[in-house]
Write a protein that holds these residues in place. Structure first.
Motif, PDB file in Angstrom:
ATOM      1  N   THR A  45      44.050  49.207 -16.436  1.00 55.97           N
ATOM      2  CA  THR A  45      44.832  50.411 -16.991  1.00 55.97           C
ATOM      3  C   THR A  45      44.060  51.018 -18.054  1.00 55.97           C
ATOM      4  O   THR A  45      42.885  50.459 -18.726  1.00 55.97           O
ATOM      5  CB  THR A  45      46.220  49.870 -17.820  1.00 55.97           C
ATOM      6  N   TRP A  46      44.411  52.362 -18.479  1.00 58.95           N
ATOM      7  CA  TRP A  46      43.736  52.899 -19.680  1.00 58.95           C
ATOM      8  C   TRP A  46      44.686  52.683 -20.808  1.00 58.95           C
ATOM      9  O   TRP A  46      44.453  51.839 -21.708  1.00 58.95           O
ATOM     10  CB  TRP A  46      43.643  54.531 -19.550  1.00 58.95           C
ATOM     11  N   VAL A  47      45.965  53.079 -20.539  1.00 62.58           N
ATOM     12  CA  VAL A  47      47.035  52.800 -21.729  1.00 62.58           C
ATOM     13  C   VAL A  47      48.133  51.823 -20.880  1.00 62.58           C
ATOM     14  O   VAL A  47      48.682  52.118 -19.861  1.00 62.58           O
ATOM     15  CB  VAL A  47      47.742  53.863 -22.277  1.00 62.58           C
ATOM     16  N   VAL A  65      40.390  50.181 -17.837  1.00 61.27           N
ATOM     17  CA  VAL A  65      39.553  50.859 -16.940  1.00 61.27           C
ATOM     18  C   VAL A  65      38.199  51.674 -17.669  1.00 61.27           C
ATOM     19  O   VAL A  65      37.339  52.316 -16.960  1.00 61.27           O
ATOM     20  CB  VAL A  65      40.314  52.005 -16.287  1.00 61.27           C
ATOM     21  N   GLY A  66      38.185  51.496 -18.853  1.00 61.02           N
ATOM     22  CA  GLY A  66      37.031  52.230 -19.766  1.00 61.02           C
ATOM     23  C   GLY A  66      35.994  51.116 -20.433  1.00 61.02           C
ATOM     24  O   GLY A  66      36.735  49.846 -20.549  1.00 61.02           O
ATOM     25  N   ALA A  67      35.207  51.388 -20.955  1.00 64.39           N
ATOM     26  CA  ALA A  67      34.603  50.552 -21.754  1.00 64.39           C
ATOM     27  C   ALA A  67      35.100  50.196 -23.124  1.00 64.39           C
ATOM     28  O   ALA A  67      34.944  49.078 -23.742  1.00 64.39           O
ATOM     29  CB  ALA A  67      32.821  51.083 -22.048  1.00 64.39           C
ATOM     30  N   GLY A  68      35.777  51.306 -23.603  1.00 64.78           N
ATOM     31  CA  GLY A  68      36.712  51.050 -24.828  1.00 64.78           C
ATOM     32  C   GLY A  68      38.032  50.348 -24.526  1.00 64.78           C
ATOM     33  O   GLY A  68      38.571  50.678 -23.601  1.00 64.78           O
ATOM     34  N   VAL A  69      38.376  49.812 -25.682  1.00 65.38           N
ATOM     35  CA  VAL A  69      39.688  49.030 -25.357  1.00 65.38           C
ATOM     36  C   VAL A  69      40.807  49.547 -26.900  1.00 65.38           C
ATOM     37  O   VAL A  69      41.892  49.037 -26.949  1.00 65.38           O
ATOM     38  CB  VAL A  69      39.691  47.601 -25.509  1.00 65.38           C
ATOM     39  N   ALA A  90      27.410  51.932 -13.729  1.00 66.56           N
ATOM     40  CA  ALA A  90      27.468  53.501 -13.493  1.00 66.56           C
ATOM     41  C   ALA A  90      28.012  54.216 -14.835  1.00 66.56           C
ATOM     42  O   ALA A  90      27.552  55.229 -15.176  1.00 66.56           O
ATOM     43  CB  ALA A  90      28.447  53.718 -12.327  1.00 66.56           C
ATOM     44  N   ILE A  91      28.875  53.217 -15.539  1.00 70.09           N
ATOM     45  CA  ILE A  91      29.379  53.917 -16.813  1.00 70.09           C
ATOM     46  C   ILE A  91      28.283  54.126 -17.716  1.00 70.09           C
ATOM     47  O   ILE A  91      28.028  54.976 -18.569  1.00 70.09           O
ATOM     48  CB  ILE A  91      30.358  53.093 -17.287  1.00 70.09           C
ATOM     49  N   ALA A  92      27.164  53.226 -17.634  1.00 69.65           N
ATOM     50  CA  ALA A  92      25.975  53.185 -18.554  1.00 69.65           C
ATOM     51  C   ALA A  92      25.251  54.301 -17.974  1.00 69.65           C
ATOM     52  O   ALA A  92      24.662  54.980 -19.088  1.00 69.65           O
ATOM     53  CB  ALA A  92      25.266  51.721 -18.375  1.00 69.65           C
ATOM     54  N   GLY A 222      31.317  58.006 -29.218  1.00 70.06           N
ATOM     55  CA  GLY A 222      31.953  57.000 -29.504  1.00 70.06           C
ATOM     56  C   GLY A 222      33.320  57.396 -29.299  1.00 70.06           C
ATOM     57  O   GLY A 222      33.880  57.741 -28.495  1.00 70.06           O
ATOM     58  N   ARG A 223      34.113  57.538 -30.397  1.00 72.72           N
ATOM     59  CA  ARG A 223      35.597  57.884 -30.363  1.00 72.72           C
ATOM     60  C   ARG A 223      35.840  58.769 -31.474  1.00 72.72           C
ATOM     61  O   ARG A 223      35.203  58.795 -32.576  1.00 72.72           O
ATOM     62  CB  ARG A 223      36.310  56.422 -30.760  1.00 72.72           C
ATOM     63  N   GLY A 224      36.799  59.805 -31.374  1.00 72.25           N
ATOM     64  CA  GLY A 224      37.225  60.819 -32.437  1.00 72.25           C
ATOM     65  C   GLY A 224      37.488  60.174 -33.557  1.00 72.25           C
ATOM     66  O   GLY A 224      37.045  60.676 -34.687  1.00 72.25           O
ATOM     67  N   PRO A 270      34.724  67.880 -23.305  1.00 74.89           N
ATOM     68  CA  PRO A 270      36.418  67.299 -23.210  1.00 74.89           C
ATOM     69  C   PRO A 270      36.313  65.863 -22.921  1.00 74.89           C
ATOM     70  O   PRO A 270      36.702  65.277 -21.924  1.00 74.89           O
ATOM     71  CB  PRO A 270      37.223  68.076 -22.484  1.00 74.89           C
ATOM     72  N   HIS A 271      35.673  64.844 -23.749  1.00 76.60           N
ATOM     73  CA  HIS A 271      35.561  63.435 -23.465  1.00 76.60           C
ATOM     74  C   HIS A 271      35.050  63.325 -21.906  1.00 76.60           C
ATOM     75  O   HIS A 271      35.762  62.320 -21.159  1.00 76.60           O
ATOM     76  CB  HIS A 271      36.796  62.765 -23.568  1.00 76.60           C
ATOM     77  N   ILE A 272      33.883  63.655 -21.604  1.00 75.03           N
ATOM     78  CA  ILE A 272      33.552  63.507 -20.194  1.00 75.03           C
ATOM     79  C   ILE A 272      32.180  62.756 -20.226  1.00 75.03           C
ATOM     80  O   ILE A 272      31.536  62.870 -19.165  1.00 75.03           O
ATOM     81  CB  ILE A 272      33.328  64.729 -19.454  1.00 75.03           C
ATOM     82  N   ALA A 273      31.552  62.523 -21.345  1.00 70.00           N
ATOM     83  CA  ALA A 273      30.390  61.779 -21.421  1.00 70.00           C
ATOM     84  C   ALA A 273      30.121  60.713 -20.061  1.00 70.00           C
ATOM     85  O   ALA A 273      29.225  60.744 -19.688  1.00 70.00           O
ATOM     86  CB  ALA A 273      29.874  61.308 -22.656  1.00 70.00           C
ATOM     87  N   SER A 274      31.089  59.912 -20.165  1.00 71.49           N
ATOM     88  CA  SER A 274      30.685  58.758 -19.165  1.00 71.49           C
ATOM     89  C   SER A 274      32.352  58.363 -18.723  1.00 71.49           C
ATOM     90  O   SER A 274      33.108  58.410 -19.501  1.00 71.49           O
ATOM     91  CB  SER A 274      30.110  57.637 -19.824  1.00 71.49           C
ATOM     92  N   SER A 275      32.317  57.783 -17.387  1.00 75.59           N
ATOM     93  CA  SER A 275      33.532  56.994 -16.873  1.00 75.59           C
ATOM     94  C   SER A 275      33.283  56.089 -15.996  1.00 75.59           C
ATOM     95  O   SER A 275      32.046  56.233 -15.265  1.00 75.59           O
ATOM     96  CB  SER A 275      34.643  58.138 -16.515  1.00 75.59           C
TER      97      SER A 275
HETATM   98  C1  GLV Z   1      35.632  56.144 -22.290  1.00 74.15           C
HETATM   99  O1  GLV Z   1      35.798  56.499 -23.219  1.00 74.15           O
HETATM  100  C2  GLV Z   1      35.629  54.957 -22.022  1.00 74.15           C
HETATM  101  O2  GLV Z   1      35.797  54.090 -23.059  1.00 74.15           O
HETATM  102  O3  GLV Z   1      35.062  54.130 -21.143  1.00 74.15           O
END
Ligand code: GLV
Ligand code: NAP
Length: 308
Positions: A45-47, A65-69, A90-92, A222-224, A270-275
């Motif tokens: 999940t994301w959230v 589903v992302g690198a961040g939690v 791939a996210i890297a 990183g994050r806002g 718009p928060h698209i750097a990586s996924s």
């Molecule tokens: C995106 O922001 C992530 O954390 O994968």
């Protein structure tokens, strides 16, 4: 045994195909069609959904589903259930593309040439050699190391700052709060690849931005919540900073009337750097399911006390 996916449904459809091919014994479900809640063992999940523990009493792991939690409220996840961040190649790679683009745009003046073109101005500018440009990355984890290794190939003078001491070939490594001023003082282009935790919230403060050399630039991936956006605007207007490439903001989406949108020294995405990419993400998750089944810790298991 049910595995629930609760994130972007388009990617979810690809996850479903991959699970059907590679792990047909798992009942893979896309939210909200989750079947019997008592059979749910795993959640990607994301959230997470509300009332997580009550809803899924047999839950055994939560995969981001992302690198961040930081989008997951740890208090809602029972203590015995591991929270696992996404570690996959791939996210890297996607983050490498984004940061390399931003660093090259700043270094070679492409961001400035946009304005020159808009004004119809033929105005060559001199750019230093890559070896004379000091790039500093906040963070030395999965994404930062991938970025540093690629920037090193261009010849940039690279450094990283992390919580614990590191040794990375070709990179000057700084660790801990006490080394932050020295790291900042040698940084012309600052890249933020930190997780958002209680310790790092607001780290890109007026004081930190002011500790960079005059004429430095920021690449914020990183994050806002890391950045004091008003301080950034002041530092750009006062000519202390040259450019800011922002992929993340607070809030997201950034409201249309926000001054960052129209600032001439700011580039916003718009928060698209990586996924995560489904093929490699599913491989990483299936590998982790095997590890958990063997009683081993998952790769990317979050340390709840550190917050990442
Ligand atoms: C995106 O922001 C992530 O954390 O994968
Ligand atoms: P990671 O592997 O966990 O690396 C995090 C790094 O930050 C580590 O080197 C860690 O130090 C360091 N760190 C954490 N807290 C610190 C502190 N208080 N002081 C100094 N260093 C600290 O994470 P990752 O996979 O590289 O991802 C990093 C972040 O990138 C994510 O959390 C997310 O915020 C962001 N991200 C953004 C996007 C996007 O599209 N914009 C996409 C993916 C990720 P140690 O090595 O000592 O532990």
């Amino acid at each position: 045994m049910t595995f629930v996916y609760k994130a972007d449904p388009v990617r979810g459809a690809r996850w479903a195909e991959l699970f059907a091919e590679r792990a047909p014994h798992i009942d893979f479900r896309i939210w909200p069609d989750i079947g019997d809640e008592s059979r749910v063992r795993y959640l990607a999940t994301w959230v997470p959904p509300e009332r997580l523990a009550e809803r899924f009493p047999q839950l055994q792991a939560v995969f981001s589903v992302g690198a961040g939690v930081d989008q997951i409220d740890f208090a809602d996840v029972p203590a015995h259930v591991p929270i696992v961040r996404m570690i996959e190649p791939a996210i890297a790679e996607r983050m490498v593309e984004y940061v390399t683009h931003a660093v090259l745009s700043i270094h070679r003046g492409f961001a400035a040439y946009d304005a020159a073109q808009a004004a119809g101005r033929w105005q060559p500018m001199v750019a230093p050699l890559a070896g004379e440009v000091r790039v500093g990355v906040l963070g030395a984890g999965q994404l930062a190391q991938a970025v540093l290794s690629r920037l090193g190939l261009f010849g940039y003078d690279c450094a990283a700052w992390s919580r614990s001491a590191k040794s990375i070939v070709g990179v000057q490594c700084f660790a801990g709060q006490e080394s932050l001023p020295a790291f900042l003082a040698r940084t012309d282009i600052l890249v933020c690849l930190l997780p958002l935790t209680p310790e790092t919230r607001g780290i890109l403060s007026d004081e930190l931005l002011g500790a960079l050399p005059r004429g430095a630039s920021l690449v914020q991936t990183g994050r806002g919540g890391h950045l004091d956006q008003q301080a950034l605007l002041r530092r750009l207007d006062g000519d202390h900073l040259r450019w800011a490439f922002l992929d993340v903001t607070e809030p997201e989406p950034l409201p249309p009337e926000h001054p960052l949108w129209r600032h001439p020294k700011v580039r916003i995405t718009p928060h698209i750097a990586s996924s995560t990419q489904p093929d490699t993400a599913v491989a990483a998750v299936l590998e982790n399911l095997e590890r958990l089944a063997r009683g081993e810790p998952a790769v990317g298991a979050v340390d709840r006390t550190r917050g990442y």
